[in-house]
Design a protein around this motif. Structure first.
Motif, PDB file in Angstrom:
ATOM      1  N   LEU A 182       0.824  -1.321  -0.283  1.00 12.86           N
ATOM      2  CA  LEU A 182      -0.249  -0.355  -0.259  1.00 12.86           C
ATOM      3  C   LEU A 182       0.902   1.186  -0.264  1.00 12.86           C
ATOM      4  O   LEU A 182       2.162   1.337  -0.026  1.00 12.86           O
ATOM      5  CB  LEU A 182      -0.625  -0.378   1.319  1.00 12.86           C
ATOM      6  N   LEU A 183      -0.048   2.398  -0.564  1.00  6.13           N
ATOM      7  CA  LEU A 183       0.935   3.446  -0.700  1.00  6.13           C
ATOM      8  C   LEU A 183       0.281   4.335  -0.074  1.00  6.13           C
ATOM      9  O   LEU A 183      -1.350   4.463  -0.126  1.00  6.13           O
ATOM     10  CB  LEU A 183       1.496   4.202  -1.532  1.00  6.13           C
ATOM     11  N   SER A 184       0.425   5.344   1.201  1.00  8.66           N
ATOM     12  CA  SER A 184       0.290   6.377   1.888  1.00  8.66           C
ATOM     13  C   SER A 184       0.926   7.698   2.084  1.00  8.66           C
ATOM     14  O   SER A 184       2.190   7.221   2.138  1.00  8.66           O
ATOM     15  CB  SER A 184      -0.779   5.854   2.968  1.00  8.66           C
ATOM     16  N   ALA A 185       0.135   8.431   2.472  1.00 10.15           N
ATOM     17  CA  ALA A 185       1.251  10.037   2.877  1.00 10.15           C
ATOM     18  C   ALA A 185       1.958   9.946   3.794  1.00 10.15           C
ATOM     19  O   ALA A 185       3.101  10.838   4.168  1.00 10.15           O
ATOM     20  CB  ALA A 185      -0.212  11.078   2.685  1.00 10.15           C
ATOM     21  N   ALA A 186       0.911   9.247   4.901  1.00  8.39           N
ATOM     22  CA  ALA A 186       1.258   8.627   6.080  1.00  8.39           C
ATOM     23  C   ALA A 186       1.650   7.783   6.256  1.00  8.39           C
ATOM     24  O   ALA A 186       1.533   6.847   5.775  1.00  8.39           O
ATOM     25  CB  ALA A 186       0.278   9.384   7.059  1.00  8.39           C
ATOM     26  N   LYS A 187       2.695   7.755   7.658  1.00  8.72           N
ATOM     27  CA  LYS A 187       3.467   6.684   8.248  1.00  8.72           C
ATOM     28  C   LYS A 187       2.752   5.524   8.758  1.00  8.72           C
ATOM     29  O   LYS A 187       2.108   6.092   9.151  1.00  8.72           O
ATOM     30  CB  LYS A 187       4.684   6.914   8.850  1.00  8.72           C
ATOM     31  N   ALA A 188       2.821   4.340   8.377  1.00 13.65           N
ATOM     32  CA  ALA A 188       1.922   3.074   8.576  1.00 13.65           C
ATOM     33  C   ALA A 188       2.583   2.925   9.573  1.00 13.65           C
ATOM     34  O   ALA A 188       3.745   3.039   9.928  1.00 13.65           O
ATOM     35  CB  ALA A 188       2.032   2.235   7.729  1.00 13.65           C
ATOM     36  N   GLU A 189       1.670   2.185  10.367  1.00 11.83           N
ATOM     37  CA  GLU A 189       2.203   1.524  12.355  1.00 11.83           C
ATOM     38  C   GLU A 189       3.385   0.777  12.059  1.00 11.83           C
ATOM     39  O   GLU A 189       4.138   0.783  13.135  1.00 11.83           O
ATOM     40  CB  GLU A 189       0.515   1.218  12.937  1.00 11.83           C
ATOM     41  N   GLU A 190       3.658  -0.387  11.350  1.00 14.69           N
ATOM     42  CA  GLU A 190       4.617  -0.628  11.280  1.00 14.69           C
ATOM     43  C   GLU A 190       4.616  -1.568   9.539  1.00 14.69           C
ATOM     44  O   GLU A 190       3.466  -1.331   8.800  1.00 14.69           O
ATOM     45  CB  GLU A 190       4.162  -2.525  12.163  1.00 14.69           C
ATOM     46  N   ASN A 191       5.750  -2.118   9.396  1.00 13.50           N
ATOM     47  CA  ASN A 191       6.484  -2.495   7.851  1.00 13.50           C
ATOM     48  C   ASN A 191       6.101  -1.356   7.024  1.00 13.50           C
ATOM     49  O   ASN A 191       5.894  -1.257   5.809  1.00 13.50           O
ATOM     50  CB  ASN A 191       5.425  -3.812   7.586  1.00 13.50           C
ATOM     51  N   SER A 192       6.255  -0.300   7.230  1.00 13.42           N
ATOM     52  CA  SER A 192       5.967   1.018   6.466  1.00 13.42           C
ATOM     53  C   SER A 192       7.791   1.635   6.008  1.00 13.42           C
ATOM     54  O   SER A 192       8.805   1.196   7.181  1.00 13.42           O
ATOM     55  CB  SER A 192       6.068   2.124   7.751  1.00 13.42           C
TER      56      SER A 192
ATOM     57  N   LYS B  70       7.207  11.940  -2.638  1.00 20.61           N
ATOM     58  CA  LYS B  70       7.422  10.829  -1.341  1.00 20.61           C
ATOM     59  C   LYS B  70       5.788  10.888  -0.938  1.00 20.61           C
ATOM     60  O   LYS B  70       5.298  11.113  -0.422  1.00 20.61           O
ATOM     61  CB  LYS B  70       7.969  12.067  -0.949  1.00 20.61           C
ATOM     62  N   LEU B  71       6.160   9.178  -0.277  1.00 22.33           N
ATOM     63  CA  LEU B  71       5.367   8.320   0.007  1.00 22.33           C
ATOM     64  C   LEU B  71       5.924   7.249   1.475  1.00 22.33           C
ATOM     65  O   LEU B  71       6.764   6.607   1.419  1.00 22.33           O
ATOM     66  CB  LEU B  71       4.181   7.937  -0.758  1.00 22.33           C
ATOM     67  N   HIS B  72       4.823   6.663   1.481  1.00 24.41           N
ATOM     68  CA  HIS B  72       5.783   5.669   2.361  1.00 24.41           C
ATOM     69  C   HIS B  72       4.677   3.853   1.761  1.00 24.41           C
ATOM     70  O   HIS B  72       3.883   4.564   1.959  1.00 24.41           O
ATOM     71  CB  HIS B  72       5.077   6.264   3.770  1.00 24.41           C
ATOM     72  N   ALA B  73       5.529   2.871   1.812  1.00 24.71           N
ATOM     73  CA  ALA B  73       4.936   2.290   1.684  1.00 24.71           C
ATOM     74  C   ALA B  73       4.874   0.867   2.352  1.00 24.71           C
ATOM     75  O   ALA B  73       5.868   1.348   3.312  1.00 24.71           O
ATOM     76  CB  ALA B  73       5.983   1.083   0.112  1.00 24.71           C
ATOM     77  N   SER B  74       3.685   0.538   2.760  1.00 27.26           N
ATOM     78  CA  SER B  74       3.358  -0.369   3.408  1.00 27.26           C
ATOM     79  C   SER B  74       2.629  -1.725   3.575  1.00 27.26           C
ATOM     80  O   SER B  74       2.543  -2.005   2.600  1.00 27.26           O
ATOM     81  CB  SER B  74       2.522  -0.152   5.131  1.00 27.26           C
ATOM     82  N   PHE B  75       3.145  -2.694   4.247  1.00 24.89           N
ATOM     83  CA  PHE B  75       2.196  -4.139   3.473  1.00 24.89           C
ATOM     84  C   PHE B  75       1.489  -4.901   5.705  1.00 24.89           C
ATOM     85  O   PHE B  75       2.943  -4.273   6.669  1.00 24.89           O
ATOM     86  CB  PHE B  75       2.702  -4.597   3.086  1.00 24.89           C
ATOM     87  N   ASP B  76       0.623  -5.273   5.018  1.00 26.80           N
ATOM     88  CA  ASP B  76       0.210  -6.045   6.415  1.00 26.80           C
ATOM     89  C   ASP B  76       1.183  -6.870   6.686  1.00 26.80           C
ATOM     90  O   ASP B  76       1.226  -7.526   5.762  1.00 26.80           O
ATOM     91  CB  ASP B  76      -1.926  -6.530   6.423  1.00 26.80           C
TER      92      ASP B  76
END
Lengths: 307, 360
Positions: free
Chosen positions: B285-295, B340-346
């Motif tokens: 996933l891509l999001s503007a904000a930092k994810a809780e984990e795996n970011s 500039k984004l944050h990539a993250s995953f479950d």
């Protein structure tokens, strides 16, 4: 043609065409036409040539029907002109040679195309070719020695106990058939080999997988596919055999006479070139007719063979 | 009509080369089973061993419980469909189809009737008297299937039969093959290097690499729970991270990477071995904000429009490529290049996997 001129220029192109034309006209067309023209004229003393006795007729051709001899067919006697009989036997034994060549060449061609290791194929081909480097005369004489009454073949067969007393091989047409088969078997082998090697091996496997026994695979898949190759091999072997003079002269027995030998006798013994020419054209014409009929019967097109 | 097939410790050597190494599979009657792998992985060798063109060097192949060693292809209850189909070009369609019956001595009228029936089954009514060369690629395919079905095999073996077709036809024939298999109930063993084909048609898939069967599972499990890096990589795309696994708790483990400690699923038997973290682009996933984990902070470097989805290629600060996929359903906003984004995953969607299972 335009392509040739563009590539090599007018001079070289013209030269090439002239050479080919010379070869075709002077060495093929003119001699044939000369013989063809001669075949309709009588054989005359030089003083009469061009005289009133020198006119066109089919008399030379009709000579094949001269001189009947008595033969019997299953005990029924009949009269047959001797040259017609020679012609018939020539055709018949040429067929025998063709069948023998096919029987030898087909399994070998199949082996070479589908079973033999591709690495050993050049060796195999070389072994087949080496005898061809020796002249046909020598090969025929070699067979004459091999087949002689006190020759190596009889010696070998006696030694291994296959026969009790020596066999006379060169009797009737036997020697001729053996010699011709040997001389022309490769003309049968290579067209069949070419045909079979282009057959997709998967088709053989597919037939196998569908439960076909080996003979059925050959009958229904391989043979029909190789038919054009077989046909061109048969045509070549048949025509070469029927037209061969050398092998029948060397390996013939006292009771065998090939039609080409008859022609040869008209040329050289009787010095009657006119009748000899007529006989030669009879052979050419009837063999062509025979082959055309055979192709029709086996449903092969001439264009298939040319491939 | 259909039979069970067992491969028990089957190996096959060609000289010093081991094409198939200790294969064990049990294929159920009526199953659609695919062997999936890159070329040279041994899948065709397995197929040729089952059909009888080669015998295994070691192990046994059993069809319906009966050991097939020494049985010729024409004695086995299998029918093989070749990659190039191998239809007989000099026979009309109906003779092609009834060839198997012809060699069994069935009379002509019965053969003809059977051929017509089979042509109807494969949706090719009225083509009986055509020559093979008059048919299109898809029609030839159907004739090949009908020819194989004519001998009423317990097992159909298919060697990449769709590979010569164009994309549309291939997709159509997939559904068709599946339907024919369901209608006839014959066990299908299908060989392919096309993961899409295998996933779409099979009941189960055996993924192969370098002569070894890596994983046998149904298509969902192959895709969602690959057993090792090879399976994950061959069936679908991945973002892969190098690192060191840490403490394991409840099937999850921490994974120390250049981007901090990431968390992912881990198999019990995978502990200790050299692992890598695999996560699918569509689960990234891509999001503007930092994810809780795996970011991981990334910069968008390229947007590739693929039709049904949009592929976003990003680079992390140290230059690692991370791919995210967005469904093209209108809901997602496509980021501009350079954002500039944050990539993250479950963590539950990512897995720590060993490399392929190969011979040491």
């Amino acid at each position: 043609m335009n392509d040739l001129i563009r590539r090599y220029g007018v001079t070289i192109t013209a030269l090439m065409c002239l050479l080919v034309a010379f070869w075709l006209v002077m060495l093929v067309v003119v001699p044939n036409i000369t013989l063809f023209e001669q075949s309709f004229r009588p054989y005359l003393p030089v003083v009469d040539v061009g005289g009133p006795k020198d006119f066109y007729s089919l008399r030379n051709y009709a000579k094949v029907f001269d001189g009947s001899i008595e033969r019997s067919f299953f005990g029924i006697p009949y009269m047959i002109p001797v040259h017609v009989m020679t012609f018939g036997l020539t055709i018949w034994y040429s067929i025998v040679v063709t069948v023998a060549c096919f029987a030898l060449a087909y399994p070998l061609a199949f082996f070479m195309a589908k079973i033999a290791n591709p690495k050993s194929l050049p060796t195999l081909l070389l072994l087949l070719f080496i005898p061809l480097w020796v002249s046909e005369v020598l090969r025929a004489f070699a067979w004459w020695i091999i087949l002689a009454f006190k020759g190596p073949l009889n010696a070998l067969l006696l030694a291994i106990g296959a026969i009790d007393e020596p066999v006379r091989w060169i009797v009737g047409y036997d020697g001729v058939v053996i010699g011709l088969t040997y001389a022309y078997v490769l003309f049968m082998l290579f067209p069949i080999y070419n045909a079979i090697s282009s057959l997709d091996t998967n088709q053989i496997e597919a037939a196998d997988d569908l439960g076909a026994p080996w003979w059925k695979i050959h009958l229904r898949v391989v043979l029909p596919y190789a038919k054009p190759g077989i046909a061109s091999g048969c045509v070549m072997v048949f025509m070469l055999s029927a037209g061969s003079l050398l092998v029948p002269s060397i390996l013939g027995s006292t009771t065998s006479q090939w039609f080409t030998q008859t022609i040869d006798q008209w040329f050289k013994d009787a010095l009657d070139w006119n009748t000899a020419s007529a006989y030669a054209f009879i052979l050419l014409l009837l063999c062509t007719v025979f082959v055309s009929i055979a192709l029709k019967v086996f449903n092969v097109k001439l264009s298939d063979i040319a491939k | 009509m259909s039979a069970k097939i067992d491969l028990e410790n089957v190996s096959c050597d060609f000289g010093s080369f081991r094409a198939v190494d200790n294969a064990n599979v049990s294929i159920e009657p009526g199953e659609f089973f695919s062997f999936l792998g890159p070329s040279g992985c041994g899948k065709t060798t397995i197929l040729r061993m089952i059909s009888g063109f080669i015998d295994p060097t070691e192990g046994a192949i059993k069809i319906g419980g009966k050991d097939m060693r020494g049985q010729r292809p024409n004695q086995r209850p299998t029918a093989l469909i070749f990659q190039n189909l191998a239809l007989f070009p000099l026979m009309p369609v109906w003779e092609n189809i009834s060839f198997g019956l012809e060699v069994r001595g069935v009379d002509k009228a019965t053969r003809r009737k059977k051929a017509e029936e089979l042509l109807e089954l494969v949706d090719l009514k009225g083509a009986a008297d055509k020559m093979v060369s008059q048919l299109s690629g898809g029609q030839k395919q159907r004739v090949a299937i009908a020819r194989a079905l004519a001998v009423e095999p317990s097992v159909m073996l298919l060697d990449e039969p769709l590979s010569a077709l164009d994309l549309k036809l291939r997709q159509h024939m997939r559904a068709e093959l599946r339907a024919i298999q369901k209608r006839t109930g014959v066990t299908f063993i299908y060989i392919t290097h096309d993961q899409g084909e295998a996933l779409a048609m099979s009941d189960r898939i055996g993924v192969m690499s370098q002569g070894r069967i890596q994983q046998i599972a149904n298509p969902r499990d192959i895709y969602n729970a690959p057993i090792n890096g090879f399976v994950a990589g061959f069936v679908g795309e991945n973002n892969i991270f190098e690192g060191k696994s840490g403490a394991v708790a409840a099937g999850m483990a921490g994974f120390d990477t250049a981007y901090g400690t990431l968390r992912a699923r881990i198999n019990d038997d995978a502990k200790g071995s050299a692992l890598r973290l695999y996560v699918r682009p569509e689960h990234t996933l891509l999001s503007a904000a930092k994810a809780e984990e795996n970011s991981i902070p990334v910069t968008v470097s390229e947007v590739s429009f693929e039709g049904a989805f949009i592929s976003i290629l990003c680079h992390s600060d140290d230059g690692k490529l991370i791919v995210a996929e967005l469904r093209n359903d209108g809901s997602a906003t496509v980021p501009d290049i350079g954002t500039k984004l944050h990539a993250s995953f479950d963590a539950a969607r990512a897995a720590l996997l060993p490399d392929a299972n190969v011979r040491g």
